[in-house]
Structure formats: structure tokens, C-alpha cells
Design an enzyme around this catalytic site. Structure first.
Site, mmCIF file in Angstrom:
data_model
loop_
_atom_site.group_PDB
_atom_site.id
_atom_site.type_symbol
_atom_site.label_atom_id
_atom_site.label_comp_id
_atom_site.label_asym_id
_atom_site.label_seq_id
_atom_site.Cartn_x
_atom_site.Cartn_y
_atom_site.Cartn_z
ATOM 1 C CE1 TYR A 168 -3.383 -2.797 0.752
ATOM 2 C CE2 TYR A 168 -4.612 -0.792 1.182
ATOM 3 C CZ TYR A 168 -4.588 -2.143 0.920
ATOM 4 O OH TYR A 168 -5.769 -2.829 0.829
ATOM 5 C CG ASP B 186 -8.233 -4.859 1.849
ATOM 6 O OD1 ASP B 186 -9.153 -4.418 2.585
ATOM 7 O OD2 ASP B 186 -8.233 -4.707 0.617
ATOM 8 C CG ASP C 108 -2.039 -19.957 -1.384
ATOM 9 O OD1 ASP C 108 -1.450 -20.120 -0.293
ATOM 10 O OD2 ASP C 108 -1.643 -20.492 -2.441
ATOM 11 C CE LYS D 244 1.374 -17.079 -2.540
ATOM 12 N NZ LYS D 244 0.982 -18.435 -3.016
ATOM 13 C CG ASP E 126 -13.856 -7.170 2.400
ATOM 14 O OD1 ASP E 126 -13.511 -6.384 3.308
ATOM 15 O OD2 ASP E 126 -14.462 -6.797 1.376
HETATM 16 C C1 IPM Z 1 -10.396 -1.264 4.044
HETATM 17 C C2 IPM Z 1 -10.494 -0.652 2.667
HETATM 18 C C3 IPM Z 1 -9.278 0.219 2.411
HETATM 19 C C4 IPM Z 1 -8.049 -0.675 2.356
HETATM 20 C C5 IPM Z 1 -9.286 1.109 1.147
HETATM 21 C C6 IPM Z 1 -10.541 1.915 1.005
HETATM 22 C C7 IPM Z 1 -8.103 2.026 1.121
HETATM 23 O O1 IPM Z 1 -10.665 -1.626 1.709
HETATM 24 O O2 IPM Z 1 -10.259 -0.517 5.020
HETATM 25 O O3 IPM Z 1 -10.499 -2.479 4.168
HETATM 26 O O4 IPM Z 1 -7.775 -1.318 1.334
HETATM 27 O O5 IPM Z 1 -7.354 -0.727 3.380
HETATM 28 MN MN MN Z 2 -11.022 -3.622 2.547
#
Ligand code: IPM
Ligand code: MN
Ligand code: NAD
Length: 349
Positions: A135, A243, A219, A186, A247
């Protein structure tokens, strides 16, 4: 104590408005300030994060962010995009460890797309490195090549100290939980992955050998998360894998609208609290977003920055009671709108 609210874009303002109502009830003495952030700040001030907002953030007791981004700003230059503002805020506040708890409330064991027997009782803490890795690594950019092609570059980079400080947070957390850390990278293909494994292993041997440490390729971890998620206690991983895995873990809890987060840095410095979901352009403006990830993020702020762990417990219990009484937004298979869901939490408080 003070709280800086950064509503942001899309459903961000909708869910932070409910946090404000909860905070006014639970912590009437908390001083709440609000500033535009992300796309809203770009529209008003020409930048997604103003110097004034960053200074205020660093001087606050805690910062609570809604969400940023959306199609309106997709064409803006990279450094002026809403997401760039969020990365600058994380870096500016030096909040290097992002705690993302994936907890399946008993009442929601049937709300996930996974089977009840897989997710029931789930309680994972993902510790995501937040201010390094791909990032932030340099060089990055898109350049034109002589032959008419273009070349895009991102750089994944980690130093020993960056890996150590976030690993310490993960090991410390594990000691207060089920005492197990699964470190995901990884190392089979990436140099940073190899260094990550080396540094975590050495730190573990030096200071945390009482904690059970397991290494898992990222993975495989993604697969294990849906196969048998309850094998995990604390997952320690880098910025990008964290990240993605968070999710994925959110869906195990019923919905992306359920997962809060706390980003913390050096002791005594303010934390940054944010739901892990985005601005959800597909439902923004409709008043149907689930506010619980944002409300639970406020609970994390109470625990980690505002020295009020008993209020954090009360708020978390109120969310649980509301869910047990059947309160559900659309993402959880119900019909309640954003404000009505917060009403259910306030009623339980
Ligand atoms: C998160 C989001 C952010 C990230 C983006 C919006 C910069 O996806 O907080 O999970 O990738 O960290
Ligand atoms: Mn995210
Ligand atoms: P998203 O998280 O905004 O939405 C993904 C899906 O989940 C959508 O279908 C959305 O409706 C649903 N969803 C998300 N939060 C919800 C909630 N609280 N209640 C009910 N449903 C919810 O991800 P995306 O669509 O890929 O990204 C949209 C924008 O948000 C992009 O600009 C992205 O960069 C940004 N984003 C910001 C953050 C952040 O500010 N921390 C996090 C992720 C994405």
C-alpha cells in the site's frame, strides 16, 4: 475525552449518524467534532484529508471514520482520491496495527451464507499490518514505455521493525484469548513473505514462546477460513492479505456490515476506528445500510482509546440483545432501515 467523527462518503454519513446517537446516549460527556473526509473533503476543500483534519485527528482521544470512496471520484488523480486520504490518515496517525474481530453473534449463526455448524461460536481476531507493505512501498506508478505500452508498478516492502511491532500486538492479544497466532504470508514466492516468517519466528522464540505459533500460506488461509474457520484464534498478516482475509471473514459473521475495526499505534496515541466495509455506492442514500459495524467500531474506541471498557461491554451486549430480539437490516435478511436498527440497539441499552 474527545471523538473526531469523519463520516466520509456514501453510506459513511448514514452509519456515523447512528454512532453519534449512540454516543450521545452512552457517553454524554464525550466531546464530538466532525469534519469532511474523503470525497466529501475533496469536494469541499480540494483534498481528501486536510492538514487541519489530520492535526485534529492526532489531538483527539479517538477518531471514528465511516467510509470513503465512490464512482464520483474514480477519475481523480491517485493522490487526490478518497482512498488516498484514508491511507494518509492511517500513516499520519501512525496506526500500524489494525484489529479486525470476526465474531459470529449466536443470533446470526443462520445469517451467514455458510452453514451454522461452520460459523457458530466463531471468534477470530485478524491483526492486519496497516501502514506498510504494498500500500505504501516505493516505487509505484504507471509509466509509458517506448514501444507504446504502459507499465504499472507497485512495491511490496517490509522492514524487521515494521513486522516486529505488529507481531507483538498479535502475540499480546493471543495471550488474552485462546493463545494461538496463525501468521499468514507467501514465503513460498515472496521475499517479504520470507522475511515476515523469519522475523515472526525469531520474536516468538525470544519473547512469546508460551503462545502457540503456526505459519500458514495466505492462499491456504483463505481456503481454511471457509472450510474450518474456528481453527483460528489470532490471524497475523500483512496489509494486503489482511484486507482480503478480513472481508472474507466478515461474511462468516453474517455480513460485511457487521465487522468493526480498531487501528492502533504507539501507547497513548489516539486510535482510528472504522467499519471494514466501504461506502457501498449500490445502497447509499437509501437508508438501508447496516450501522452495526460502525456502532461496534465505537465500542472498540471505548475499549482501546477512551478508557471505558465497561461501556464497550454494555454497548456490545446491547447489539447482541437487539439481534437476539430479531432486529435485522436487509443484508442480514431483515427489513429494518439504518435508523431503526440503531433504535433497536438504543432500546436494548
Ligand atoms: C479497508 C479498505 C481500504 C483498504 C481502502 C478503502 C483504502 O478496503 O479498510 O479495508 O484497502 O485498506
Ligand atoms: Mn477492505
Ligand atoms: P463495499 O464494502 O462498499 O461494498 C461491498 C458490498 O457490501 C456491497 O454490495 C454493499 O452494498 C455491501 N455493504 C457494505 N457495507 C454494508 C453495510 N454496512 N450494510 C449493508 N451492506 C453493506 O465495497 P466496494 O463496493 O468494493 O467499494 C465501494 C467503495 O468503497 C470503493 O470506492 C472503495 O474503495 C471504498 N472502500 C472504502 C473503505 C473504507 O472507507 N474503509 C473500505 C472498503 C471499500
Amino acid at each position: 475525552m474527545s471523538l473526531l467523527l469523519l463520516p466520509g462518503d456514501g453510506i459513511g454519513p448514514e452509519v456515523t449518524a447512528e454512532v453519534r446517537r449512540v454516543a450521545e446516549r452512552l457517553t454524554p460527556d464525550l466531546v464530538i467534532e466532525e469534519r469532511p473526509f474523503g470525497g466529501a473533503s475533496f469536494d469541499a476543500l480540494g483534498t481528501p484529508l486536510s492538514d487541519e483534519t489530520l492535526s485534529l485527528a492526532k489531538a483527539s482521544g479517538a477518531v471514528l471514520m465511516g467510509a470513503v470512496g465512490g464512482p464520483k471520484w474514480a477519475g481523480a488523480p491517485r493522490h487526490l482520491r478518497p482512498e488516498a486520504g484514508l491511507l494518509a490518515l492511517r500513516a499520519g496517525m501512525a496506526v500500524f496495527a489494525n484489529l479486525r474481530p470476526a465474531l459470529c453473534f449466536p443470533a446470526l449463526a443462520d445469517a451467514s451464507t455458510l452453514k451454522r455448524e461452520v460459523v457458530e461460536g466463531l471468534d477470530i481476531m485478524i491483526v492486519r499490518e496497516l501502514t506498510g507493505g504494498v500500500y505504501f512501498g516505493q516505487p509505484r506508478g504507471i509509466e509509458a514505455l517506448a514501444d507504446g505500452q504502459k507499465r504499472g508498478v507497485d512495491t511490496q516492502v517490509y522492514t524487521t521493525s515494521e513486522i516486529e511491532r505488529v507481531s507483538r500486538v498479535a502475540f499480546d492479544l493471543a495471550r488474552g484469548r485462546r493463545n494461538k497466532v496463525t501468521s499468514c504470508e507467501k514465503s513460498n514466492v515472496m521475499e517479504t513473505g520470507l522475511l515476515w516468517r523469519e522475523v515472526v519466528t525469531a520474536l516468538h522464540a525470544r519473547q512469546f514462546s508460551d503462545v502457540r505459533l503456526e505459519h500458514m500460506l495466505a492462499d491456504n488461509a483463505a481456503m481454511q477460513l471457509v472450510k474450518n474457520p474456528r481453527q483460528f484464534d489470532v490471524i497475523l498478516t500483512d496489509n494486503l492479505f489482511g484486507d482480503l482475509l478480513s472481508d472474507e471473514a466478515a461474511q462468516l459473521t453474517g455480513s460485511l456490515g457487521m465487522l468493526p475495526s480498531a487501528a492502533i499505534g504507539a501507547a497513548g496515541s489516539p486510535g482510528l476506528y472504522e467499519p471494514i466495509h466501504g461506502s457501498a455506492p449500490d445502497i447509499a442514500g437509501q437508508g438501508v445500510a447496516n450501522p452495526l459495524a460502525a456502532i461496534l467500531s465505537f465500542a472498540m474506541a471505548l475499549r482501546w482509546s477512551l478508557a471505558a471498557p465497561e461501556l464497550a461491554d454494555r454497548l456490545t451486549a446491547a447489539v447482541e440483545t437487539a439481534l437476539t430480539r430479531g432486529a435485522r437490516t436487509r443484508d442480514l435478511g431483515g427489513t429494518l432501515g439504518t435508523a431503526a436498527m440503531a433504535d433497536a440497539v438504543l432500546a436494548a441499552l
